[in-house]
Scaffold this active site. Structure first.
Site, short mmCIF file in Angstrom:
data_model
loop_
_atom_site.label_atom_id
_atom_site.label_comp_id
_atom_site.label_asym_id
_atom_site.label_seq_id
_atom_site.Cartn_x
_atom_site.Cartn_y
_atom_site.Cartn_z
N ARG A 56 2.66 -15.53 42.67
CA ARG A 56 3.52 -16.54 42.05
C ARG A 56 3.15 -17.95 42.52
O ARG A 56 3.59 -18.93 41.92
CB ARG A 56 4.99 -16.26 42.39
CG ARG A 56 5.47 -14.92 41.88
CD ARG A 56 6.80 -14.54 42.51
NE ARG A 56 7.88 -15.41 42.07
CZ ARG A 56 9.11 -15.38 42.60
NH1 ARG A 56 9.38 -14.54 43.60
NH2 ARG A 56 10.04 -16.19 42.13
N ASP A 115 19.41 -20.57 44.63
CA ASP A 115 18.99 -19.24 44.21
C ASP A 115 20.25 -18.37 44.14
O ASP A 115 21.34 -18.78 44.57
CB ASP A 115 17.96 -18.68 45.19
CG ASP A 115 16.98 -17.72 44.54
OD1 ASP A 115 17.28 -17.21 43.44
OD2 ASP A 115 15.92 -17.47 45.13
N HIS A 138 16.00 -11.49 48.69
CA HIS A 138 16.92 -10.61 47.97
C HIS A 138 17.52 -9.57 48.92
O HIS A 138 18.69 -9.20 48.78
CB HIS A 138 16.20 -9.88 46.83
CG HIS A 138 15.87 -10.76 45.67
ND1 HIS A 138 14.73 -11.53 45.63
CD2 HIS A 138 16.54 -11.00 44.51
CE1 HIS A 138 14.70 -12.20 44.49
NE2 HIS A 138 15.78 -11.90 43.80
N LYS A 145 10.83 -24.66 42.77
CA LYS A 145 11.42 -23.72 43.74
C LYS A 145 10.32 -23.17 44.65
O LYS A 145 9.14 -23.28 44.33
CB LYS A 145 12.13 -22.58 43.00
CG LYS A 145 11.22 -21.68 42.16
CD LYS A 145 12.04 -20.66 41.40
CE LYS A 145 11.14 -19.68 40.69
NZ LYS A 145 11.90 -18.72 39.85
N HIS A 146 10.68 -22.57 45.82
CA HIS A 146 12.01 -22.36 46.38
C HIS A 146 12.13 -23.28 47.59
O HIS A 146 11.53 -22.99 48.62
CB HIS A 146 12.21 -20.92 46.84
CG HIS A 146 11.93 -19.88 45.78
ND1 HIS A 146 10.64 -19.47 45.45
CD2 HIS A 146 12.76 -19.18 44.98
CE1 HIS A 146 10.71 -18.54 44.51
NE2 HIS A 146 11.99 -18.34 44.20
N ASP A 197 14.30 -17.14 34.50
CA ASP A 197 13.06 -17.22 35.29
C ASP A 197 11.92 -16.75 34.40
O ASP A 197 11.72 -15.55 34.22
CB ASP A 197 13.14 -16.33 36.52
CG ASP A 197 14.19 -16.76 37.51
OD1 ASP A 197 13.84 -17.42 38.49
OD2 ASP A 197 15.38 -16.42 37.31
#
Length: 288
Positions: free
Chosen positions: A94, A210, A137, A124-125, A25
């Site tokens: 991001r 992912d 996460h 992504k995502h 990444d």
């Protein structure tokens, strides 16, 4: 010779000569997994503030040049989430923009820059993390949108990049109860992967999950091995198990057993292998 080069050499000399994907990444901005002497860039939100596709193209190009020099041939970028929820801190800077068209245009330029450098892009995502207020996460984000909202906003950058030949897409771990009627993570959903991404959007490239050790994909008490099996059956081609050797081995053994026990699983895997080999043939012809 470093371990990466030894692995590529072993892959090249096994009689089939199929190179390995070496991925990271390296989005730019705050997501820069290879640090040390690699370049620091302001990130996607700054590219969105300037609005100049040339800046996005050159960002992708120079990041790609550094990755290629390090032997990395696939980048899990660009992030094409539409920044539609200010509480979505996991995406935040991001994202290129809150405008799906601007997001698509800058992401397309970034992808072209990476491609010019010889590195594979991964959008992504999927199908869109910009509305999520949780980090997958740690927990499963619940995104409360209709199919029409998803199509016109979050899927618009995918619609454009798929038409322009983006080679890979990363599926995210997000719940869409209004679409699915359940909290099934999107990366394990045949409707979102096989029906929407493959059939309605027409994507024929490689779909990569992912990380399958993230808590978001393990909702409802499944373990990583079982989640990987469900992700492959849903239409993903590659499952990422990024951290724990024991979990990787458990996943491998479950998939092998399922392949031996369920004849319908083999054609599903063979379709994925064909997509992976087509991408490697197209992108990795030169020695790495």
């Amino acid at each position: 010779m470093c371990i990466r080069d030894r692995m590529q050499e072993a892959a090249a000399s096994n009689g089939r000569g199929i190179p390995l994907f070496v991925s990271t990444d390296q989005e730019g901005g705050w997501v820069r997994h290879i640090k040390e002497e690699t370049s620091q860039t302001p990130g996607n939100i700054a590219l969105g503030a300037s609005g100049l596709p040339q800046d996005a193209l050159m960002t992708g190009y120079y990041i790609g040049q550094e990755l290629r020099a390090l032997g990395v041939n696939m980048n899990f970028a660009p992030t094409i989430d539409v920044y539609s929820n200010p509480s979505a801190s996991v995406v935040g800077p991001r994202a290129f923009s809150s405008d799906p068209v601007q997001t698509a245009m800058l992401a397309l330029a970034y992808y072209r820059g990476l491609a010019r450098s010889g590195v594979i892009s991964t959008a992504k995502h999927y199908p869109g993390h910009g509305m999520a207020d949780k980090d997958s996460h740690g927990a499963l984000p619940v995104v409360d949108v209709s199919y029409e909202q998803l199509w016109e906003r979050d899927l618009l950058p995918y619609r454009i990049l798929i038409r322009e030949g983006i080679p890979a897409v990363m599926s995210g771990h997000l719940a869409f109860p209004a679409l699915l009627g359940t909290r099934l993570p999107s990366s394990r959903s045949a409707f979102l992967i096989d029906e929407v991404l493959r059939r309605r959007l027409g994507f024929q490239g490689v779909v990569i999950t992912d990380d399958m050790e993230m808590n978001g994909v393990l909702d409802n008490g499944v373990d990583t091995a079982r989640a990987c099996l469900e992700a492959l059956e849903a239409g993903n081609d590659v499952v990422l198990v990024s951290h724990t050797p024991r979990v990787q081995e458990n996943t491998w053994q479950l998939l092998r057993r399922h392949l031996a026990e369920d004849a319908s699983f083999r054609p599903r895997l063979e379709a994925s292998v064909r997509r992976i080999l087509r991408l490697k043939l197209a992108a990795l012809r030169e020695p790495w």
